[in-house]
Design a protein around this motif. Structure first.
Motif, PDB file in Angstrom:
ATOM      1  N   SER A 116       0.820  -1.218   0.000  1.00 45.93           N
ATOM      2  CA  SER A 116       0.000   0.000   0.000  1.00 45.93           C
ATOM      3  C   SER A 116       0.854   1.268   0.000  1.00 45.93           C
ATOM      4  O   SER A 116       0.563   2.209  -0.750  1.00 45.93           O
ATOM      5  N   LYS A 119       2.127   1.877  -3.517  1.00 43.40           N
ATOM      6  CA  LYS A 119       1.061   2.353  -4.406  1.00 43.40           C
ATOM      7  C   LYS A 119       0.732   3.822  -4.125  1.00 43.40           C
ATOM      8  O   LYS A 119       0.482   4.595  -5.057  1.00 43.40           O
ATOM      9  N   ARG A 120       0.733   4.202  -2.861  1.00 43.62           N
ATOM     10  CA  ARG A 120       0.461   5.607  -2.525  1.00 43.62           C
ATOM     11  C   ARG A 120       1.556   6.510  -3.079  1.00 43.62           C
ATOM     12  O   ARG A 120       1.276   7.600  -3.599  1.00 43.62           O
ATOM     13  N   LYS A 121       2.810   6.075  -2.956  1.00 42.48           N
ATOM     14  CA  LYS A 121       3.915   6.866  -3.491  1.00 42.48           C
ATOM     15  C   LYS A 121       3.786   7.029  -4.998  1.00 42.48           C
ATOM     16  O   LYS A 121       4.043   8.116  -5.544  1.00 42.48           O
ATOM     17  N   LYS A 123       1.037   7.144  -6.738  1.00 44.59           N
ATOM     18  CA  LYS A 123      -0.006   8.141  -7.005  1.00 44.59           C
ATOM     19  C   LYS A 123       0.538   9.551  -6.822  1.00 44.59           C
ATOM     20  O   LYS A 123       0.201  10.476  -7.578  1.00 44.59           O
ATOM     21  N   GLU A 124       1.392   9.736  -5.811  1.00 47.49           N
ATOM     22  CA  GLU A 124       2.014  11.045  -5.595  1.00 47.49           C
ATOM     23  C   GLU A 124       2.865  11.442  -6.800  1.00 47.49           C
ATOM     24  O   GLU A 124       2.823  12.593  -7.250  1.00 47.49           O
TER      25      GLU A 124
END
Length: 323
Positions: A116, A119-121, A123-124
């Protein structure tokens, strides 16, 4: 019975070994076995079948596992005859050396397991690229193979695994008009028109960015294998290596329709050098061939009926494959 499977080489090779390792686990549910990967052991993170049995041989205590091992498999796909004859892929060659199998129908799909935070990185990074270029869709470009070297006139890659300067410049010049472009590669080779994010050194965050992007353009390097793990579209330039060995039929392969002279990498350095000499014609794309490749890229991003090509439509060309 304790077995160690040793996998070395670049990270792309390691990624392509995953299906064969998963198959080995399926076929040896009760065996004690371990995986040794110099430098890239983090590739196996997230797989319950592989994560806890994977080690870097340079880590403390790893030799204790070798000491008690009954068998060590050195997984070298480049020395599989069907591989260097250009009959099977890297993943299938790993199946031969790890599982002693020539039936690849039960080989699991290419895959990576992202966390997770990764994946967040990603999106950034995609949002950062959108802020920089102000476009809707984002493309990751990995133009250079591991042997690309800076030169006063650009770069050189004696293995012919990198996108040539004129092709890369044409792609960037036209893509930047409609897309956010993220550059993946060494900072010293990067074109400032592309956005180069600061990411972790273990490349897992890059895999997440490649997954999150709308499209991927690359060469015979690790990015294309990452993209395949997520079953998404890509365009890949091939010259110094064979499409059957190193890339995937569902990708758009940018390849000149001229003879290929088989490489002998990891067998004979001299023969590999001689093959590269004969394969140099495969990297000499004409302007028309470059434009046609670009047209195909746009059709795959936007759909066959929504081409955004800004150049004149090139005539039918002999000398390049657009599959």
């Amino acid at each position: 019975m304790t077995t160690i499977i040793w996998i070395d080489g670049g990270i792309g090779r390691v990624i392509t070994s995953i299906p064969a390792l998963l198959k080995y686990h399926q076929n040896h549910p009760d065996e004690e076995w371990y995986i040794m990967i110099p430098g890239w052991d983090f590739v196996m993170w997230g797989f319950p079948e592989l994560q806890e049995r994977t080690f870097n041989p340079d880590s403390k205590g790893s030799f204790n596992l070798f000491w008690k091992a009954d068998k060590v498999i050195t997984a070298e796909p480049y020395r599989v005859p069907a591989y260097y004859r250009n009959e099977i892929s890297l993943g299938e060659a790993f199946d031969v050396v790890i599982n002693n199998s020539t039936n690849h129908s039960d080989l699991p799909e290419m895959q990576l397991r992202l966390s997770s935070p990764e994946k967040r990185k990603a999106k950034e990074v995609i949002e950062e690229a959108k802020q920089k270029h102000k476009k809707k869709k984002t493309i990751v470009i990995q133009p250079y193979g591991s042997t690309a070297t800076p030169h006063s006139s650009g770069f050189y890659d004696d293995s012919l695994r990198s996108i040539p300067d004129d092709m890369l410049d044409y792609f960037i010049t036209h893509l930047i008009k409609d897309y956010n472009i993220i550059y993946m590669g060494p900072k010293e080779l990067g074109d400032t028109r592309m956005y180069r994010p600061e990411l972790g050194s273990n490349l897992r965050e890059w895999a997440a960015v490649i997954d999150a992007a709308d499209y991927f353009i690359g060469c015979d390097s690790c990015g294309q294998h990452m993209r395949k793990c997520f079953n998404k579209k890509a365009s890949v330039m091939i010259a110094g290596t064979h499409r059957k060995n190193v890339t995937y039929d569902d990708f758009h392969i940018i390849e000149r329709d001229v003879p290929f002279y088989p490489d002998s990498m990891r067998i004979s350095g001299f023969q590999s050098h001689m093959s590269s000499r004969l394969n140099e014609e495969r990297i000499d794309f004409t302007q028309e061939e470059i434009e046609r490749a670009y047209e195909k890229i746009i059709s795959r991003i936007e759909g066959e009926n929504k081409s955004k090509v800004t150049t004149n439509q090139p005539k039918e060309i002999k000398g390049i494959s657009y599959s």
